[in-house]
Design a protein around this motif. Structure first.
Motif, short mmCIF file in Angstrom:
data_model
loop_
_atom_site.label_atom_id
_atom_site.label_comp_id
_atom_site.label_asym_id
_atom_site.label_seq_id
_atom_site.Cartn_x
_atom_site.Cartn_y
_atom_site.Cartn_z
N ASP A 97 2.39 -10.19 -10.66
CA ASP A 97 1.67 -11.22 -10.54
C ASP A 97 0.04 -10.89 -10.25
O ASP A 97 -0.26 -10.00 -10.10
N SER B 209 -2.27 -11.96 -7.66
CA SER B 209 -2.62 -12.60 -6.59
C SER B 209 -4.20 -12.86 -6.42
O SER B 209 -4.88 -11.65 -6.33
N CYS C 221 -3.09 -7.13 -4.14
CA CYS C 221 -1.73 -6.30 -4.17
C CYS C 221 -1.55 -6.64 -5.79
O CYS C 221 -2.25 -7.16 -6.40
N SER C 222 -0.37 -6.27 -6.20
CA SER C 222 0.20 -6.65 -7.54
C SER C 222 -0.98 -6.12 -8.46
O SER C 222 -1.53 -5.03 -8.68
N LEU D 56 -1.33 -16.70 -8.29
CA LEU D 56 -1.14 -17.41 -6.95
C LEU D 56 -2.60 -17.21 -6.42
O LEU D 56 -3.44 -16.17 -6.72
N HIS E 147 -1.60 -13.90 -2.03
CA HIS E 147 0.16 -13.20 -1.74
C HIS E 147 0.60 -14.01 -0.80
O HIS E 147 0.05 -14.88 -0.19
N THR E 148 2.07 -13.76 -0.66
CA THR E 148 2.49 -14.68 0.15
C THR E 148 2.91 -14.12 1.66
O THR E 148 3.72 -14.96 2.40
N GLY E 149 2.45 -13.12 1.71
CA GLY E 149 2.76 -12.26 2.94
C GLY E 149 1.83 -12.65 4.25
O GLY E 149 0.76 -12.19 4.25
N PHE F 284 6.20 -7.49 -8.62
CA PHE F 284 6.58 -8.71 -8.16
C PHE F 284 6.93 -9.89 -9.54
O PHE F 284 5.90 -10.05 -10.20
N VAL G 54 10.23 -5.23 -6.10
CA VAL G 54 9.46 -5.92 -4.90
C VAL G 54 10.31 -7.22 -4.65
O VAL G 54 10.70 -8.31 -5.38
N TYR H 148 12.20 -11.61 0.96
CA TYR H 148 10.91 -12.45 1.01
C TYR H 148 11.27 -13.98 0.55
O TYR H 148 12.58 -14.03 -0.03
N HIS I 274 -0.68 -5.21 4.45
CA HIS I 274 -0.15 -5.86 3.30
C HIS I 274 -0.65 -5.04 1.74
O HIS I 274 -1.81 -4.57 1.83
N GLY I 275 0.30 -4.92 0.77
CA GLY I 275 -0.12 -4.64 -0.31
C GLY I 275 -0.02 -3.11 -0.49
O GLY I 275 0.00 -2.66 -1.75
N ASP J 241 2.40 -1.73 -3.39
CA ASP J 241 1.64 -1.90 -4.62
C ASP J 241 0.71 -0.82 -4.97
O ASP J 241 0.59 -0.15 -6.22
O1 PXL Z 1 3.02 -6.58 -2.75
C1 PXL Z 1 4.12 -7.32 -3.06
C2 PXL Z 1 3.45 -8.65 -3.30
C3 PXL Z 1 3.09 -9.07 -4.66
N1 PXL Z 1 2.86 -10.33 -5.00
C4 PXL Z 1 3.01 -11.27 -4.21
C5 PXL Z 1 3.59 -11.24 -2.72
C6 PXL Z 1 3.90 -9.59 -2.47
C7 PXL Z 1 4.57 -9.75 -1.19
O2 PXL Z 1 4.65 -10.48 -0.26
O3 PXL Z 1 3.64 -12.19 -1.89
C8 PXL Z 1 2.70 -12.75 -4.63
#
Ligand code: PXL
Length: 281
Positions: free
Chosen positions: A12, A14, A19-20, A43, A46-48, A83, A112, A120, A218-219, A222
């Motif tokens: 994705d 984000s 991340c990603s 997004l 991210h969602t964390g 992801f 992931v 998740y 976070h991340g 990745d």
């Molecule tokens: O890092 C993993 C990840 C990647 N992308 C999104 C995420 C997460 C982990 O929560 O929410 C959108």
């Protein structure tokens, strides 16, 4: 002239939060590898640990992108998925792998979907069984311990772990299909944390440990996966790539800890790119 190495990263975007794809692109590019992308979702963050994020599922875009690439005759030295934006995407990404697999390229799946013993919340309970099928198509998989137990349909256990438990997991994961398995979040008694790698063709297991740093940054999965892909595609061995990726990730976490920034906003890997580029040159 030999073509520059090229990887397709399937994750994705984000837009904020390191991340990603915002991690895979710079890290893989820093190794001198061309990094093409197939975004799985868009997004705002991210969602964390962040609420209120926007989410646009890009499932319907994936195969048209792949078809256009095929019409151009594009080839890839590596395909690296992370992801995914929907359950349906598992089959779609699996088809992308079928279309671009060649005799000597590398398919890397980071399954992931979970951490700290929990799936998740964006994924349905059926997601692990779908991911198991995608992992069967991979040459290399890089789960954390939670993802590994979900893939194996085994209960999640808290560490510290024993060497025989970790090596059993590695072997059972390789029986799902991938010949090389890297397990992250491995720790035995003591204050070290790292990754274990296993090559089912040679039976070789190796470990790369560094100091354990408190806190959930976070991340980092990745960051680790992208550095690993960059190293493997650069021609480093599985064990060496694992150790390069652990070192790159730990230094990124330590920099972030020293700066005291919000741990949800990802780690400062940027300052380590020059050193990584030099190692992989
Ligand atoms: O890092 C993993 C990840 C990647 N992308 C999104 C995420 C997460 C982990 O929560 O929410 C959108």
């Amino acid at each position: 002239m030999k073509r520059q190495k090229r990887v397709a990263a399937i994750h994705d975007i984000s837009c904020f939060g390191r991340c990603s794809l915002t991690v895979a692109l710079p890290i893989i590019s820093a190794a001198g590898i061309e990094c093409s992308v197939i975004p799985t979702a868009l997004l705002s963050t991210h969602t964390g640990g962040i609420t209120g994020y926007t989410f646009l599922d890009l499932t319907d875009e994936i195969l048209p992108i792949a078809s256009h690439w095929q019409s151009l005759g594009l080839e890839f030295d590596g395909l690296y998925s992370g992801f995914l934006g929907s359950f349906e995407q598992i089959d779609v990404v699996s088809e992308v792998f079928d279309r671009f697999r060649s005799a000597d390229n590398l398919i890397v799946v980071d399954p992931v979907m979970a951490d700290n013993g929990v799936l998740y919340k964006v994924f349905p309970p059926t997601f692990p069984s779908g991911m198991r099928k995608l992992c069967a198509k991979a040459d290399v998989i890089i789960p954390n311990i939670t993802e590994a137990t979900l893939l194996l349909d085994e209960p999640y256990l808290e560490g510290p772990y024993t060497q025989s438990y970790i090596e059993g997991i590695l072997e059972r994961l390789s029986k799902l299909g991938p010949k090389q398995v890297i397990l992250t979040g491995v720790y035995f008694k003591g204050d070290h944390l790292g990754a274990a790698s296993y090559d089912a063709r040679t039976g070789e297991v190796s470990y790369a440990f560094d100091r354990l740093i408190e806190g959930y940054y976070h991340g980092t999965g990745d960051v680790f996966g992208s550095a690993l892909v960059a190293s493997l595609i650069s021609g480093k061995s599985l064990a060496e790539s694992t150790s390069i990726a652990v070192d790159f990730t730990v230094k990124s976490i330590l920099r972030t800890k020293a700066a005291g920034t919000d741990i949800r906003f990802g780690v400062n890997f940027e300052a380590g790119l020059r050193e990584l580029a030099e190692k992989l040159a």
